[in-house]
Design an enzyme around this catalytic site. Structure first.
Site, PDB file in Angstrom:
ATOM      1  N   LEU A  33       0.812  -1.224   0.000  1.00  0.00           N
ATOM      2  CA  LEU A  33       0.000   0.000   0.000  1.00  0.00           C
ATOM      3  C   LEU A  33       0.844   1.272   0.000  1.00  0.00           C
ATOM      4  CD1 LEU A  33      -2.675  -1.131   2.632  1.00  0.00           C
ATOM      5  CD2 LEU A  33      -2.689  -1.458   0.148  1.00  0.00           C
ATOM      6  N   HIS A  37      -3.597   4.297  -2.038  1.00  0.00           N
ATOM      7  CA  HIS A  37      -4.534   3.361  -1.397  1.00  0.00           C
ATOM      8  C   HIS A  37      -5.171   4.001  -0.158  1.00  0.00           C
ATOM      9  CE1 HIS A  37      -1.732   0.387  -3.386  1.00  0.00           C
ATOM     10  NE2 HIS A  37      -2.910  -0.061  -3.795  1.00  0.00           N
ATOM     11  N   GLN A 155     -10.612  -0.670 -15.225  1.00  0.00           N
ATOM     12  CA  GLN A 155     -11.033  -1.550 -14.125  1.00  0.00           C
ATOM     13  C   GLN A 155     -12.295  -1.012 -13.456  1.00  0.00           C
ATOM     14  OE1 GLN A 155      -8.421  -3.636 -11.171  1.00  0.00           O
ATOM     15  NE2 GLN A 155      -8.921  -1.884  -9.892  1.00  0.00           N
TER      16      GLN A 155
HETATM   17  O1  PAF Z   1      -6.728  -2.603  -8.389  1.00  0.00           O
HETATM   18  C1  PAF Z   1      -6.347  -3.559  -7.677  1.00  0.00           C
HETATM   19  O2  PAF Z   1      -5.559  -3.394  -6.742  1.00  0.00           O
HETATM   20  C2  PAF Z   1      -6.855  -4.956  -7.977  1.00  0.00           C
HETATM   21  O3  PAF Z   1      -7.064  -5.141  -9.332  1.00  0.00           O
HETATM   22  C3  PAF Z   1      -8.117  -5.340  -7.177  1.00  0.00           C
HETATM   23  C4  PAF Z   1      -9.287  -4.426  -7.504  1.00  0.00           C
HETATM   24  C5  PAF Z   1      -7.811  -5.250  -5.694  1.00  0.00           C
HETATM   25  C6  PAF Z   1      -8.529  -6.773  -7.487  1.00  0.00           C
HETATM   26  O4  PAF Z   1      -7.554  -7.683  -7.110  1.00  0.00           O
END
Ligand code: PAF
Length: 281
Positions: A33, A37, A155
């Site tokens: 992290l 994050h 994503q």
């Molecule tokens: O973006 C990320 O860190 C990953 O793709 C996730 C969403 C945690 C899925 O493993």
């Protein structure tokens, strides 16, 4: 902050909160992290009474040739950072908890259309792995809301589509990209850049800004994309793409279309592949 590794303990903790009437926010991560994050966690905290963060290096989202084994596992450090940022519960499952039939033999969720281009084309199977693990984590945590970073624009669209198609009662909140002072988007991958590469890396954001200005000035999308690729190559990158797309589904814009677009770049600097984007509006 509590840490749990198994599904029954996670469910019991979430159930107890819900019985008290608390809302639950969720931030899924791969761990290792950084401040980006923690900004997702801070945003979740603004919208929910309790926040769960998962740390799980998901084997199914690593495409062939991408090194799942080498992804940095820094759980002790992550745990200390999460506690400092007032995370309520860290869920750190092992592979068997998420994939009881084995990762290779797991069911797979395929989100069509939005996965067929850009990252989906360059990282085959990646978004099936992401959609599958996010669906599994959602059914385990059962949050009211979940926060995903805009840095991974595609994503974010995949997760929104997943939630819509599965009718999950989970609000998806998009968090703005956190940047260094020179414009480089925060990413776990930045740590792999050597000094010379780190000095060049902000050119990605600079090129995105140039694309935004050029598109706003009315230059045709194809011209903007070609010049952006040339700029990146001249600066020393090996770009995979530099494109203007519709922000809500990544479809190609019509000629002259300017509203609701996003500029996206993926480019390699040495052995490190970086991605970034900038909405035009
Ligand atoms: O973006 C990320 O860190 C990953 O793709 C996730 C969403 C945690 C899925 O493993």
């Amino acid at each position: 902050m509590r840490t749990v590794n198994d599904a029954p303990s996670l469910r019991a903790a979430v159930r107890a909160w819900k019985q008290e009437g608390a809302t639950v926010g969720f931030v899924p991560t791969l761990g290792n992290l950084h401040a980006g994050h923690y900004s997702l966690l801070d945003l979740a905290r603004k919208h929910a009474d309790r926040v769960v963060v998962s740390v799980f290096v998901n084997p199914t989202q690593f495409a062939a040739g991408e090194d799942f084994e080498k992804y940095p596992r820094t759980l002790a450090q992550d745990s200390a950072g999460l506690a400092e940022h007032e995370c309520d519960l860290l869920f750190a499952p092992d592979v068997e908890t998420i994939y009881p039939c084995g990762a290779q033999h797991s069911i797979r969720i395929h989100v069509p259309q939005v996965t067929e281009t850009l990252e989906g084309a360059h990282r085959p199977g990646h978004f099936d792995g992401v959609a599958t693990v996010v669906a599994k984590l959602f059914t385990l945590v059962m949050p009211e809301l979940a926060v995903f970073g805009q840095k991974d624009w595609q994503q974010l669209l995949v997760v929104k589509r997943l939630v819509r198609e599965l009718s999950l009662p989970i609000e998806i909140i998009a968090a703005p990209t956190l940047r260094e002072a020179d414009g480089l988007a925060l990413s776990s991958r930045n740590q792999y850049l050597n000094r010379a590469e780190r000095a060049l890396a902000p050119q990605i954001h600079a090129t995105l800004q140039w694309m935004r200005e050029a598109a706003r000035d009315g230059h045709p999308a194809r011209v903007v994309e070609t010049v952006a690729m040339q700029r990146l190559e001249r600066a020393g990158f090996a770009p995979d793409y530099a494109v203007l797309r519709r922000a809500d589904d990544l479809a190609l814009p019509d000629e002259g279309e300017r509203e609701g677009l996003v500029a996206l770049i993926a480019a390699r600097l040495g052995a490190t592949r970086l991605i970034d984007n900038l909405p035009l509006d």
